[in-house]
Design a protein around this motif. Structure first.
Motif, short mmCIF file in Angstrom:
data_model
loop_
_atom_site.label_atom_id
_atom_site.label_comp_id
_atom_site.label_asym_id
_atom_site.label_seq_id
_atom_site.Cartn_x
_atom_site.Cartn_y
_atom_site.Cartn_z
N PHE A 101 41.73 16.61 37.97
CA PHE A 101 40.93 16.69 36.44
C PHE A 101 42.08 17.64 35.93
N LEU A 102 43.27 18.20 36.10
CA LEU A 102 44.01 19.19 35.83
C LEU A 102 45.37 17.41 35.60
N GLN A 103 45.49 16.88 36.13
CA GLN A 103 46.24 15.31 36.19
C GLN A 103 46.33 14.48 34.52
N LYS A 104 44.72 14.33 34.77
CA LYS A 104 43.75 13.42 33.40
C LYS A 104 44.44 14.18 32.19
N TYR A 105 43.70 15.40 31.91
CA TYR A 105 43.97 16.12 30.86
C TYR A 105 45.39 17.31 30.79
N GLY A 106 46.01 16.97 31.55
CA GLY A 106 47.08 17.76 31.31
C GLY A 106 47.13 18.95 31.40
N LEU A 107 46.49 19.65 31.94
CA LEU A 107 46.35 20.90 32.52
C LEU A 107 47.27 20.87 33.47
N TYR A 108 47.04 23.00 33.56
CA TYR A 108 47.50 23.86 34.34
C TYR A 108 47.22 25.04 34.73
N ALA A 109 47.04 25.01 36.47
CA ALA A 109 46.64 26.04 36.70
C ALA A 109 47.15 27.39 37.45
N VAL A 110 46.80 28.71 37.65
CA VAL A 110 47.30 29.69 37.81
C VAL A 110 46.35 30.19 39.04
N SER A 111 46.32 29.90 40.36
CA SER A 111 45.13 30.36 41.57
C SER A 111 45.24 31.83 41.87
N PRO A 112 43.95 33.04 41.80
CA PRO A 112 43.92 33.69 42.51
C PRO A 112 44.40 33.79 43.96
N THR A 113 44.06 33.24 44.48
CA THR A 113 43.93 33.25 46.49
C THR A 113 44.18 31.34 46.83
N ILE A 127 49.89 27.16 40.77
CA ILE A 127 50.93 28.11 41.35
C ILE A 127 49.64 29.22 41.82
N SER A 128 50.23 29.18 42.44
CA SER A 128 49.12 30.64 43.70
C SER A 128 50.40 31.90 43.85
N MET A 129 48.99 32.66 43.35
CA MET A 129 49.05 34.87 43.30
C MET A 129 49.18 35.08 45.23
N CYS A 130 49.40 34.60 45.80
CA CYS A 130 48.96 34.05 47.22
C CYS A 130 50.36 34.07 47.96
N TYR A 314 56.14 27.35 44.23
CA TYR A 314 54.33 27.20 43.98
C TYR A 314 54.03 28.57 44.50
N TYR A 315 54.41 29.26 45.56
CA TYR A 315 53.79 30.34 45.69
C TYR A 315 54.57 31.63 45.27
N ALA A 316 53.57 32.91 45.39
CA ALA A 316 53.97 34.35 45.12
C ALA A 316 54.99 34.16 46.84
N ASP A 317 55.60 35.67 46.88
CA ASP A 317 56.76 36.30 47.62
C ASP A 317 56.25 38.01 47.43
N LYS A 318 55.32 38.36 48.27
CA LYS A 318 55.16 39.40 47.31
C LYS A 318 55.00 40.37 49.57
N GLY A 319 54.73 41.66 48.37
CA GLY A 319 53.96 42.44 50.32
C GLY A 319 52.95 42.07 50.94
N THR A 320 52.79 41.97 52.16
CA THR A 320 51.32 42.02 52.68
C THR A 320 51.81 42.63 54.03
N SER A 321 50.09 42.43 54.58
CA SER A 321 50.53 43.09 56.00
C SER A 321 48.96 42.30 57.59
N VAL A 322 49.43 43.06 58.44
CA VAL A 322 48.65 42.82 59.57
C VAL A 322 46.90 44.17 59.30
N ILE A 323 46.38 44.15 58.80
CA ILE A 323 45.96 46.25 58.46
C ILE A 323 44.72 45.64 60.01
N THR A 324 44.46 47.20 60.27
CA THR A 324 42.76 47.18 61.32
C THR A 324 41.98 47.12 59.37
N LEU A 325 40.37 46.92 59.83
CA LEU A 325 39.68 47.29 58.84
C LEU A 325 39.16 48.91 59.27
#
Length: 333
Positions: A101-113, A127-130, A314-325
């Motif tokens: 539907f993005l393609q059909k209607y000429g739309l673009y999306a930025v996903s949070p996750t 495009i993803s923000m992750c 199309y991805y974000a390059d940003k600070g991330t990590s593995v962390i205990t709860l």
């Protein structure tokens, strides 16, 4: 008042009316219409409201609940309303359903996750923000190697397969030891037999929503499991935190949100806020032609809510990590 004076007054009035009419049209033309699509995540709409309150932007945001059976109707309305860019969705399965539907209607999306390589960047429209799953898997494996994990038991969610299946495949292809995978769609499917088998592994990975991971960890803790628990970012939701913190505190999870903000805001909130910041910065730099702006997004950088963000492939390059709860929950407010 003489005839001449009346004509002058009328002319001045017409000029004033024309000025304000022009100003109104001009202001309307400058308004950027954006649709925020969501399904069951309150944090998405919460972040949208926070962004509007904290930023001086001429955005007209329309919040739209994503209903799988009405996608054509929803996206046709989005197109007819003059909307060019969409914030969302939050799940890879939804993004996959949306793409035609993005393609059909000429739309673009930025996903949070959304992180699945099956949808991010597809047709140059999402495009993803992750960060990509490959980076997430690499960081999880680094943590496993540090813990000397030699074999891995994976609980994989049987739904949202556009995300889960490729993630598990990347893990299987990159983890040096034995990998055994069990697919399930609800906590009750974690049977005593599965738990007995899982407890023999030195590492257990959850690629599931929080309620399944919380249940599985609780049951394994009751059995005296002595290995390590890990999880993809999928697990970080409100339902996970309903479980006893003492039981789940040692779970090592990949966090898409960097810095101290992890305690205050989850990935859905930060990803949505960053998506809006990204669109704002993109338009300020390249104008309101969304198609042209998306074509120039590679290498584009901006200051995100949780630190610097740069877009690559199309991805974000940003600070991330593995962390205990436990670490996550004790970060300063």
């Amino acid at each position: 008042m003489s005839y001449t004076q009346r004509m002058i007054a009328l002319s001045i009035a017409m000029v004033i009316v024309s000025f304000f009419s022009f100003f109104s049209i001009y202001s309307g033309a400058k308004t950027v219409k954006i649709a925020v699509v969501y399904s069951d995540l309150f944090e998405v709409t919460k972040a949208t409201e926070a962004f509007l309150n904290e930023n001086n932007v001429n955005f007209e945001l329309e919040k739209i609940r994503l209903e799988p059976t009405r996608l054509d109707e929803i996206f046709r309305k989005i197109k007819n309303d003059g909307i060019k860019v969409i914030i969302g969705p939050s799940y890879s399965e939804e993004a996959s359903s949306m793409f035609p539907f993005l393609q059909k209607y000429g739309l673009y999306a930025v996903s949070p996750t959304v992180t699945s390589g099956a949808v991010v960047g597809k047709g140059g429209r999402i495009i993803s923000m992750c960060v990509p799953d490959s980076i997430q898997v690499r960081k999880l494996i680094d943590a496993m190697e540090k813990d000397k994990v030699t074999d891995l038991f994976v609980f994989a969610y049987a739904k949202n397969r556009v995300y889960v299946d490729p993630f598990v495949e990347i893990m299987k292809n990159n983890f040096a030891g034995t990998v055994v995978v069990v697919k399930l769609s609800k906590p009750e499917e974690i049977t005593p037999e599965i738990l007995e088998k899982a407890k023999e592994f030195s590492g257990i990975l959850f690629v599931t929503p929080g309620h399944i991971a919380g249940y599985g960890i609780s049951k394994l803790e009751e059995l005296g499991y002595a290995g390590y628990f890990y999880a993809s970012d999928y697990v970080l939701d409100e339902k996970l935190l309903l479980f006893d913190s003492e039981l789940i505190k040692n779970l090592k999870v990949f966090a898409q949100v960097s810095g101290q903000l992890r305690k205050k805001k989850n990935a859905d909130f930060v990803g949505t806020y960053n998506a809006l910041l990204f669109v704002k910065a993109l338009i300020e730099n390249y104008g309101r032609d969304i198609k042209a702006a998306f074509e120039k997004a590679e290498g584009f950088s901006f200051q995100g809510l949780d630190g610097p963000v740069e877009v690559h492939n199309y991805y974000a390059d940003k600070g991330t990590s593995v962390i205990t709860l436990e670490e996550l929950m004790t970060l300063e407010r």
